[in-house]
Design an enzyme around this catalytic site. Structure first.
Site, PDB file in Angstrom:
ATOM      1  N   PHE A 261       8.724  -1.165  -4.313  1.00 16.89           N
ATOM      2  CA  PHE A 261       8.542  -1.578  -2.923  1.00 16.89           C
ATOM      3  C   PHE A 261       9.406  -0.653  -2.074  1.00 16.89           C
ATOM      4  O   PHE A 261      10.618  -0.593  -2.246  1.00 16.89           O
ATOM      5  CB  PHE A 261       8.927  -3.044  -2.708  1.00 16.89           C
ATOM      6  CG  PHE A 261       8.503  -3.524  -1.359  1.00 16.89           C
ATOM      7  CD1 PHE A 261       7.181  -3.899  -1.140  1.00 16.89           C
ATOM      8  CD2 PHE A 261       9.389  -3.569  -0.297  1.00 16.89           C
ATOM      9  CE1 PHE A 261       6.757  -4.320   0.119  1.00 16.89           C
ATOM     10  CE2 PHE A 261       8.975  -3.982   0.964  1.00 16.89           C
ATOM     11  CZ  PHE A 261       7.663  -4.363   1.168  1.00 16.89           C
ATOM     12  N   VAL A 262       8.776   0.083  -1.195  1.00 12.44           N
ATOM     13  CA  VAL A 262       9.504   1.085  -0.409  1.00 12.44           C
ATOM     14  C   VAL A 262       9.606   0.669   1.049  1.00 12.44           C
ATOM     15  O   VAL A 262       8.755  -0.061   1.564  1.00 12.44           O
ATOM     16  CB  VAL A 262       8.869   2.487  -0.553  1.00 12.44           C
ATOM     17  CG1 VAL A 262       9.114   3.039  -1.946  1.00 12.44           C
ATOM     18  CG2 VAL A 262       7.383   2.470  -0.233  1.00 12.44           C
TER      19      VAL A 262
ATOM     20  N   ASP B 242       0.292   4.557   6.226  1.00 10.04           N
ATOM     21  CA  ASP B 242       1.619   4.746   5.650  1.00 10.04           C
ATOM     22  C   ASP B 242       1.552   4.747   4.127  1.00 10.04           C
ATOM     23  O   ASP B 242       2.157   5.592   3.472  1.00 10.04           O
ATOM     24  CB  ASP B 242       2.610   3.685   6.157  1.00 10.04           C
ATOM     25  CG  ASP B 242       2.090   2.246   6.015  1.00 10.04           C
ATOM     26  OD1 ASP B 242       0.946   2.049   5.564  1.00 10.04           O
ATOM     27  OD2 ASP B 242       2.843   1.318   6.365  1.00 10.04           O
TER      28      ASP B 242
ATOM     29  N   LYS C  65       1.265  -1.620  11.803  1.00  6.75           N
ATOM     30  CA  LYS C  65       2.297  -0.883  12.513  1.00  6.75           C
ATOM     31  C   LYS C  65       2.795   0.304  11.697  1.00  6.75           C
ATOM     32  O   LYS C  65       3.378   1.237  12.238  1.00  6.75           O
ATOM     33  CB  LYS C  65       3.505  -1.799  12.793  1.00  6.75           C
ATOM     34  CG  LYS C  65       3.206  -2.996  13.651  1.00  6.75           C
ATOM     35  CD  LYS C  65       4.493  -3.873  13.721  1.00  6.75           C
ATOM     36  CE  LYS C  65       4.199  -5.192  14.411  1.00  6.75           C
ATOM     37  NZ  LYS C  65       5.341  -6.108  14.297  1.00  6.75           N
TER      38      LYS C  65
ATOM     39  N   ASP D 197      -1.780   0.948  -1.441  1.00  7.64           N
ATOM     40  CA  ASP D 197      -1.215   0.196  -2.548  1.00  7.64           C
ATOM     41  C   ASP D 197      -2.385  -0.291  -3.425  1.00  7.64           C
ATOM     42  O   ASP D 197      -2.832   0.434  -4.295  1.00  7.64           O
ATOM     43  CB  ASP D 197      -0.383  -0.936  -1.924  1.00  7.64           C
ATOM     44  CG  ASP D 197       0.421  -1.735  -2.913  1.00  7.64           C
ATOM     45  OD1 ASP D 197       0.846  -1.173  -3.917  1.00  7.64           O
ATOM     46  OD2 ASP D 197       0.642  -2.938  -2.671  1.00  7.64           O
TER      47      ASP D 197
HETATM   48  P1  IMP Z   1      -3.106  -2.457   0.226  1.00 11.35           P
HETATM   49  O1  IMP Z   1      -4.217  -3.168   0.951  1.00 11.35           O
HETATM   50  O2  IMP Z   1      -2.615  -3.264  -0.949  1.00 11.35           O
HETATM   51  O3  IMP Z   1      -3.436  -1.039  -0.151  1.00 11.35           O
HETATM   52  O4  IMP Z   1      -1.853  -2.509   1.160  1.00 11.35           O
HETATM   53  C1  IMP Z   1      -1.595  -1.619   2.112  1.00 11.35           C
HETATM   54  C2  IMP Z   1      -0.573  -2.191   3.084  1.00 11.35           C
HETATM   55  O5  IMP Z   1       0.415  -3.030   2.425  1.00 11.35           O
HETATM   56  C3  IMP Z   1       0.199  -1.057   3.684  1.00 11.35           C
HETATM   57  O6  IMP Z   1      -0.430  -0.591   4.859  1.00 11.35           O
HETATM   58  C4  IMP Z   1       1.556  -1.681   3.936  1.00 11.35           C
HETATM   59  O7  IMP Z   1       1.545  -2.307   5.201  1.00 11.35           O
HETATM   60  C5  IMP Z   1       1.716  -2.738   2.887  1.00 11.35           C
HETATM   61  N1  IMP Z   1       2.530  -2.236   1.758  1.00 11.35           N
HETATM   62  C6  IMP Z   1       2.104  -1.949   0.518  1.00 11.35           C
HETATM   63  N2  IMP Z   1       3.088  -1.503  -0.263  1.00 11.35           N
HETATM   64  C7  IMP Z   1       4.201  -1.500   0.513  1.00 11.35           C
HETATM   65  C8  IMP Z   1       5.580  -1.112   0.269  1.00 11.35           C
HETATM   66  O8  IMP Z   1       6.000  -0.674  -0.824  1.00 11.35           O
HETATM   67  N3  IMP Z   1       6.413  -1.242   1.322  1.00 11.35           N
HETATM   68  C9  IMP Z   1       6.019  -1.700   2.545  1.00 11.35           C
HETATM   69  N4  IMP Z   1       4.750  -2.060   2.808  1.00 11.35           N
HETATM   70  C10 IMP Z   1       3.844  -1.966   1.804  1.00 11.35           C
HETATM   71 MG    MG Z   2       0.273  -0.848   6.836  1.00 15.85          MG
END
Ligand code: IMP
Ligand code: MG
Length: 173
Positions: free
Chosen positions: A151-152, A99, A42, A102
């Site tokens: 964490f944002v 968005d 989302k 990470d």
């Molecule tokens: P990744 O697979 O670890 O790169 O995670 C990506 C997903 O984790 C993003 O699309 C977000 O939904 C969630 N996410 C990662 N960091 C944050 C944060 O700081 N705040 C909110 N959602 C996050």
């Molecule tokens: Mg996401």
């Protein structure tokens, strides 16, 4: 948690200024292309809404729903598609709009999945990037802001599925 527990990390005006710049850059790069914007649900819905209106080129807009259930505690990168695209992307110039990147695990899965559908090109645009947490390097073509390991919340990003409608990027105090 309440909204008043958030410190502003990136305010609304700063977001809009950067998105306008991204819009100019993407419009230039896709001038002679067949741009298919794909927002990852989302979290990307607010960013995609503003970014798409900052573009001067024609494009289609579609969404892919992903559930990253469980992946925060593992390194498997297993992600589930909860809602698929509504149209084929074969032969098209795909720009994935996220968005935040990470660990990179979600994006790696997504790029592998989308590549099997034979688009002409695939690029990635993320509003936020947290390089300190990278587990797998994924190519990022357009980045709004590079941030520290916080964490944002807000501007589409949630805390327990809430606060997506906060109009700035905040950080839990
Ligand atoms: P990744 O697979 O670890 O790169 O995670 C990506 C997903 O984790 C993003 O699309 C977000 O939904 C969630 N996410 C990662 N960091 C944050 C944060 O700081 N705040 C909110 N959602 C996050
Ligand atoms: Mg996401």
């Amino acid at each position: 948690m309440k909204r008043s527990d958030l410190d502003v990390l990136i305010d609304a005006a700063t977001l809009q200024k950067r998105i306008a710049e991204l819009g100019v850059e993407i419009s230039r790069d896709y001038a002679d292309r067949d741009l298919a914007l794909i927002g990852i649900l989302k979290g990307s819905f607010v960013f995609l809404s503003d970014l798409s209106r900052a573009l001067s080129v024609e494009c289609t807009i579609d969404f892919l729903g992903l559930s990253s259930y469980g992946h925060r505690t593992t390194t498997s990168g297993v992600v589930q598609i909860t809602s698929d695209l509504t149209a084929p992307i074969e032969g098209r110039d795909v720009l994935v709009v996220e968005d935040i990147i990470d660990t990179g695990l979600t994006m790696r899965y997504l790029l592998e999945n989308l590549a099997t559908r034979k688009p002409r090109s695939i690029k990635v645009c993320t509003l936020l990037h947290k390089p300190a947490r990278t587990q797998v390097a994924v190519p990022i073509d357009y980045t709004g802001f590079t941030i520290e390991d916080h964490f944002v919340i807000g501007y589409g990003l949630d805390y327990a599925d809430r606060f997506r409608n906060v109009p700035y990027i905040g950080r839990k105090r």
